[in-house]
Design a protein around this motif. Structure first.
Motif, PDB file in Angstrom:
ATOM      1  N   ASN A 237      -1.636   3.465  -6.994  1.00  0.00           N
ATOM      2  CA  ASN A 237      -2.500   2.306  -6.765  1.00  0.00           C
ATOM      3  C   ASN A 237      -2.719   1.517  -8.046  1.00  0.00           C
ATOM      4  O   ASN A 237      -2.759   0.286  -8.031  1.00  0.00           O
TER       5      ASN A 237
ATOM      6  N   SER B 173      -2.225   4.571   4.720  1.00  0.00           N
ATOM      7  CA  SER B 173      -3.362   3.830   4.195  1.00  0.00           C
ATOM      8  C   SER B 173      -3.986   2.927   5.240  1.00  0.00           C
ATOM      9  O   SER B 173      -4.863   2.130   4.938  1.00  0.00           O
TER      10      SER B 173
ATOM     11  N   CYS C  13       0.847  -1.203   0.000  1.00  0.00           N
ATOM     12  CA  CYS C  13       0.000   0.000   0.000  1.00  0.00           C
ATOM     13  C   CYS C  13       0.874   1.241   0.000  1.00  0.00           C
ATOM     14  O   CYS C  13       2.075   1.157   0.215  1.00  0.00           O
TER      15      CYS C  13
ATOM     16  N   HIS D  60      -3.678  -5.838  -1.132  1.00  0.00           N
ATOM     17  CA  HIS D  60      -3.445  -4.470  -1.614  1.00  0.00           C
ATOM     18  C   HIS D  60      -4.406  -3.555  -0.856  1.00  0.00           C
ATOM     19  O   HIS D  60      -5.594  -3.541  -1.124  1.00  0.00           O
TER      20      HIS D  60
ATOM     21  N   VAL E 190      -6.088  -0.184   0.372  1.00  0.00           N
ATOM     22  CA  VAL E 190      -6.419   1.126  -0.200  1.00  0.00           C
ATOM     23  C   VAL E 190      -7.221   1.914   0.817  1.00  0.00           C
ATOM     24  O   VAL E 190      -8.043   1.349   1.540  1.00  0.00           O
TER      25      VAL E 190
ATOM     26  N   TRP F 294      -1.831   9.223  -5.624  1.00  0.00           N
ATOM     27  CA  TRP F 294      -2.600   8.090  -5.080  1.00  0.00           C
ATOM     28  C   TRP F 294      -3.132   7.218  -6.214  1.00  0.00           C
ATOM     29  O   TRP F 294      -3.011   5.986  -6.178  1.00  0.00           O
TER      30      TRP F 294
END
Ligand SMILES: [Zn+2]
Length: 289
Positions: free
Chosen positions: A172, A17, A13, A135, A137, A168
């Protein structure tokens, strides 16, 4: 080289986060042990000349007395542990000896230049380990506010919120692309969903990890983690007792302009951060009419 641990979980990440919260939640499962940011911790241990250290582990003991990091430090100092791979091997071997091969370590290392570094390192030092990547977020608005506040605290120049939005989004998307390319078994975990609908979000986590559901994971004070480096949350007993949502962005407005200028980012944000919420709960009013 052989497989050292059967399974491992890696969290990837951006900073800010909510990885500390995820680490504490995961550590509430009887088969999972959070190790925090493994690369940063290994680096610190290698730099220290003696056993003396101010660091306190989340298990409540000083670093040298921690049943996990104590022996790891000893192993790293008595070498040969020059490379990251050798050090990571020492971490995994100590883990398997202390906790047994059936337990699952979690690494939440953040490396802006290579977000898949932990995955690659475990693949190389322990081939055949079943690695699942989470992952993580966080809502782009909450991320931007959190970063701006931290920059201000540290006396750094505040980056414009639009720049943080773009960063961001780009990072991502890159993490997703890299995970696909690496053929990693991965799942998106939303910090916001963990806070808003913890039971459902935690159930999705245990399903993905193919572990038995464990309701105690929502009570983050039950965590089994051994983490030496972390943010303020770990040292703040109030914050350590329950899942606490970082809602600063709700009463701030720095995100309004970048959100209006970036509808594609807001669509992506809705999908990533709120894609699994049980919206029918609010939307089925009048369905029978
Ligand atoms: Zn410990």
């Amino acid at each position: 080289m052989n497989r050292i641990v059967e399974r491992a979980v890696v969290v990837t990440c951006l900073g800010h986060s909510g990885s500390t919260l995820l680490d504490l939640i995961l550590g509430g499962h009887p088969r999972i042990i959070g190790l925090g940011e493994v690369f940063a911790t290994m680096g610190n241990l290698a730099r220290q000349k003696s056993e003396k250290s101010e660091n306190v582990c989340t298990c409540g003991r000083p670093q040298a007395e921690c049943p996990f990091w104590g022996p790891v430090a000893h192993r790293i100092r008595s070498g040969p542990c020059e490379t990251h791979e050798e050090r990571y091997g020492a971490v995994l071997r100590t883990f398997a000896e202390r906790f047994g091969p059936g337990q699952i370590p979690v690494d939440i290392s953040k490396n802006p230049s290579d977000r898949l570094r932990s995955l690659k390192t475990i693949r190389s030092v322990s081939p055949g380990t079943d690695i699942r990547v989470l992952h993580l977020v966080k809502d782009v608005r909450a991320y931007a506010i959190s970063r701006m506040d931290r920059d201000r605290e540290k006396g750094k120049t505040r980056r414009p919120s639009l720049v943080l939005f773009w960063r961001w989004y780009a990072q991502n998307r890159r993490i997703q692309r890299d995970l696909e390319r690496a053929g990693a078994r991965h799942m998106v975990v939303s910090y916001d969903e963990l806070c808003l609908e913890p039971a459902t979000a935690i159930r999705r986590l245990t399903d993905f990890l193919e572990l038995d559901p464990e309701p105690a994971m929502a009570a983050i004070s039950e965590t089994h983690s051994h983490t030496l480096r972390g943010n303020r949350m770990r040292r703040d007993p109030e914050k350590n007792r329950a899942i606490l949502y970082d809602y600063r962005w709700l009463y701030r407005n720095e995100w309004v302009l970048p959100a209006a200028l970036s509808p594609h980012i807001m669509r992506y944000n809705a999908r990533m951060a709120y894609g699994n919420l049980n919206r029918s709960r609010w939307e089925n009013r009048g369905a029978g009419r």
